[in-house]
Design an enzyme around this catalytic site. Structure first.
Site, PDB file in Angstrom:
ATOM      1  N   SER A  48      80.034  92.885 -22.264  1.00  0.00           N
ATOM      2  CA  SER A  48      80.568  91.658 -21.685  1.00  0.00           C
ATOM      3  C   SER A  48      80.301  91.914 -20.427  1.00  0.00           C
ATOM      4  O   SER A  48      79.367  92.248 -19.598  1.00  0.00           O
ATOM      5  CB  SER A  48      81.900  91.227 -22.227  1.00  0.00           C
ATOM      6  OG  SER A  48      82.034  89.672 -21.719  1.00  0.00           O
TER       7      SER A  48
ATOM      8  N   ARG B 258      92.755  80.943 -21.313  1.00  0.00           N
ATOM      9  CA  ARG B 258      92.690  81.792 -22.351  1.00  0.00           C
ATOM     10  C   ARG B 258      92.411  81.181 -23.708  1.00  0.00           C
ATOM     11  O   ARG B 258      91.757  81.727 -24.565  1.00  0.00           O
ATOM     12  CB  ARG B 258      93.948  82.486 -22.403  1.00  0.00           C
ATOM     13  CG  ARG B 258      93.892  83.748 -23.678  1.00  0.00           C
ATOM     14  CD  ARG B 258      92.866  84.688 -23.140  1.00  0.00           C
ATOM     15  NE  ARG B 258      92.864  85.825 -23.863  1.00  0.00           N
ATOM     16  CZ  ARG B 258      92.175  86.888 -24.038  1.00  0.00           C
ATOM     17  NH1 ARG B 258      90.934  86.913 -23.123  1.00  0.00           N
ATOM     18  NH2 ARG B 258      92.178  87.996 -24.726  1.00  0.00           N
TER      19      ARG B 258
ATOM     20  N   ASP C  51      77.007  86.040 -31.523  1.00  0.00           N
ATOM     21  CA  ASP C  51      77.546  85.785 -30.415  1.00  0.00           C
ATOM     22  C   ASP C  51      76.908  84.610 -29.593  1.00  0.00           C
ATOM     23  O   ASP C  51      75.653  84.863 -29.136  1.00  0.00           O
ATOM     24  CB  ASP C  51      77.479  87.083 -29.567  1.00  0.00           C
ATOM     25  CG  ASP C  51      78.012  87.237 -28.233  1.00  0.00           C
ATOM     26  OD1 ASP C  51      78.456  86.060 -27.846  1.00  0.00           O
ATOM     27  OD2 ASP C  51      77.817  88.109 -27.671  1.00  0.00           O
TER      28      ASP C  51
ATOM     29  N   HIS D  94      81.445  86.878 -30.011  1.00  0.00           N
ATOM     30  CA  HIS D  94      81.182  87.809 -28.814  1.00  0.00           C
ATOM     31  C   HIS D  94      82.125  88.918 -28.877  1.00  0.00           C
ATOM     32  O   HIS D  94      82.086  90.013 -28.620  1.00  0.00           O
ATOM     33  CB  HIS D  94      81.795  87.075 -27.408  1.00  0.00           C
ATOM     34  CG  HIS D  94      81.792  87.731 -26.205  1.00  0.00           C
ATOM     35  ND1 HIS D  94      80.541  88.367 -25.834  1.00  0.00           N
ATOM     36  CD2 HIS D  94      82.555  88.160 -25.274  1.00  0.00           C
ATOM     37  CE1 HIS D  94      80.597  89.098 -24.645  1.00  0.00           C
ATOM     38  NE2 HIS D  94      81.788  88.944 -24.229  1.00  0.00           N
ATOM     39  N   ASP D  95      83.302  88.744 -29.700  1.00  0.00           N
ATOM     40  CA  ASP D  95      84.115  89.787 -29.599  1.00  0.00           C
ATOM     41  C   ASP D  95      83.922  91.017 -30.717  1.00  0.00           C
ATOM     42  O   ASP D  95      84.580  92.001 -30.743  1.00  0.00           O
ATOM     43  CB  ASP D  95      85.684  89.034 -30.396  1.00  0.00           C
ATOM     44  CG  ASP D  95      86.607  88.836 -29.190  1.00  0.00           C
ATOM     45  OD1 ASP D  95      86.451  89.052 -28.199  1.00  0.00           O
ATOM     46  OD2 ASP D  95      87.774  88.240 -29.372  1.00  0.00           O
TER      47      ASP D  95
END
Lengths: 416, 416
Positions: free
Chosen positions: A181, A251, A349, A382-383
């Protein structure tokens, strides 16, 4: 022959063990892209493994927006301070518990960044809130926290700061620079800014320039913070109030963009908090996914500074290799790269889609530079770069072991 | 033979012309799913076309989260009050300008809902803020706005309220009930709650139950509002403050989920506000897409009530045909449906993905009910239902013209 007994029996195999964050004050001011200068910069860092006498085994690991210098091992002094949360934190609950570094699965003896071979260094980025100078640091000119007087920093500024930090440690070359990232952006920026000092780049779940939807999500997260009256124009540190509400919303936005829709469906479905039925409430969480979001927001607010969120979010939206270094051409921007490059992207992602890694690959191939691109089929969005260690480890290990053979291999077929 | 000269030369062909919103007070209290009762309910509505003597040509059009009763034509009394914004508003700038109904492209002489044939009725939903009773209305028990004392309403409550409203107008049956998004949920709910009174359902870009990621986006939007201190627990009406900051963030989240990533890339790319270079700013829009978001938030805040946003957002997350009517089975929930059903979904809609329409289609087919499903290949995401009229009109027109032939046609191949 029996395997050697690990030094600490409570640590899982492959752990770098107990680590403490250290600090270095840079000897000179840091000049920034915006034209301003930071007179004094402190860098927080951790190291894992042993520096070779030739100083040729250094891997610099760069963190993402919400990370810090604590990339691996267990931090005994601040066990609550793990930067793992969300799915990544839950996955770890059964192993070493809290205080584990954000990329512990990738760094350690026998892991992707093998500390039996490499001396791995992780720093908190410039602008951070976890030990390195950032908006919550004291401005020597005023004796008060910078707040929004902190200069706007870029990914290139972060990299130049890392360069100055490594000078203090007497390290000239990097065997590799790696990150996911925003960390992957730093790795790519290293290869462009300091081509003669980087042997290999490992850029995971990243891009050469965030796409407009990603820019929009980041703008929304920043708006959530700056519209919170407790933000107070960025000068909230000594007021007893902080924009926790806005940071929480930011968040939540981030968290959903880091995960895939199918992963949310698999984990939560439409399950209700109250298994029997809906309770007809506007303000309280009703679905499990709503409760999860609120919990994630709460734990993030406790460990992360609002202004750092703004500055790092802005830096990653500005990052644009073609604009910065190629007058709009990615190929031209990468012309000077001499490092071997490994790119990894994940099928699910959608924030840092594989297409961007493909574009980097295409540009490097057009320049006949050595590059590998692996598209990993994995469901978490993405994680994945924090979660899918099992699939990443063999790819990274082989790439780093292959240091002498700088060939442009067509490896994509290996894993997709 | 020459075409007739339109009554007002400034109106484009196919316009229903100048319209005004009207109001009806329901004669009896409305009983709600939550167990509470609303003692007095006013319904805002508009009509287009002419009611047939047999009262058999009524099409009820249901709006989405941010819509209102002004679905077609031009509202001369409040030209600034168009509920079109974003891409949809821009698309209209060159034609009839402001004050145009949110589905003007679909409703009118010769359009999808042809006012030469049908009497089209559009109401503002229960809980709304554009004329129908909602949280900003006066609670007769206190003489003050309900605020968050307004009962939590469901999509079924909205439909029952529409049923009571139609009773006042003396309308028993609907030739069709139609809508997109939340409006499509209402259309489906009509078919389940009042199967003997609905001949046809046109449900566009909708679902039988929002998927968990959609639930999450809605939760985040609501958190942005309820965390704004100006929300004041929902009782902000007479305080001189309103949660405009939070509503703005909520709208930004919504807006990005209504569009596709490729549409944002095509429209904005990474273009900067200042064409020459970045300006190193944290708080100000730097990319065009950031400026666009801020503009959209600002115009939404001026026309929409924060509490209505909360209530309608909650209603659409609660909506779940299988849970409400089928003990968890969608097939069982739809067992009683007798209307012909037309489903339209859009290839780029990731908030209300086509898979949900496919599930409804499969359930209806399993029950041997007449259903058509069209997947339209279009780039704008969820907002396609407001933008892609040219592709929807022939499908809807043919479906409504086909009223007598209630056959289960395999039509999907026509348009994808």
């Amino acid at each position: 022959m029996l395997a050697p007994i690990p030094p600490t029996s409570t640590l899982p195999a492959g752990s770098v063990g107990s680590v403490e964050t250290q600090y270095v004050d840079l000897p000179a001011p840091v000049r920034l892209d915006c034209g301003r200068e930071l007179p004094s910069v402190r860098v927080a860092y951790e190291t894992y493994g042993t520096l070779s006498p030739e100083r040729d085994n250094v891997v610099l690991v760069c963190h993402a927006l919400s990370g810090d210098a604590h990339a691996a091992g267990v931090s005994p002094t601040s066990p609550e301070a793990s930067t793992r949360d969300g799915f990544a934190a839950e996955r770890r609950d059964g192993s070493a518990g809290k205080g584990l570094g954000w990329w512990d699965g990738m760094i350690g003896p026998g892991k992707a960044f093998d500390t039996d071979r490499f001396f791995v260094i992780s720093t908190n980025v410039l602008g951070g809130c976890r030990g390195t100078t950032g908006p919550s640091s004291i401005d020597p000119a005023t004796g008060k926290p910078y707040g929004s007087n902190f200069p706007v920093v870029t990914v290139a500024d972060m990299v130049r700061c890392q360069r100055a930090f490594l000078d203090v440690l007497g390290i000239e070359r990097l065997a590799a620079v790696a990150g996911g990232s925003l960390g992957g952006m730093q790795a790519l920026e290293w290869a462009v800014l300091f081509p003669d000092q980087v042997d290999a780049v490992v850029a995971i779940a990243t891009t050469h320039a965030l796409h407009p939807q990603g820019v929009a999500w980041n703008a929304i997260a920043r708006e959530a913070i700056t519209r919170d009256p407790a933000w107070q124009g960025g000068h909230y540190y000594d007021t007893g109030r902080a924009p926790d509400a806005g940071v929480g919303v930011a968040r939540m936005v981030g968290h959903i963009t880091y995960l895939s829709a199918p992963a949310l469906t698999e984990k939560f479905g439409r399950r209700l908090q109250n298994a029997r039925d809906i309770r007809y409430t506007i303000g309280e969480p009703e679905f499990e996914v709503e409760s999860y979001l609120r919990h994630q927001a709460g734990s993030f607010v406790r460990r992360f500074d609002a202004n750092t969120y703004l500055y790092l979010s802005r830096a990653l939206t500005y990052f644009d290799l073609a604009r910065q270094h190629g007058s709009g051409s990615l190929v031209r921007a990468l012309e000077g790269v001499s490092a071997r490059t490994l790119l990894i992207a994940f099928s699910s992602d959608w924030l840092y889609p594989a297409s961007a890694s493909q574009e980097i690959t295409d540009a490097l191939r057009a320049l006949s530079k050595p590059v590998e691109f692996h598209l990993i089929d994995a469901p978490y969005g993405h994680d994945c770069f924090l979660l899918e260690e099992a699939q990443q480890i063999p790819i990274v290990r082989r790439f780093l072991a292959d240091g002498s053979a700088a060939s442009d291999l067509e490896q994509r077929g290996l894993c997709d």
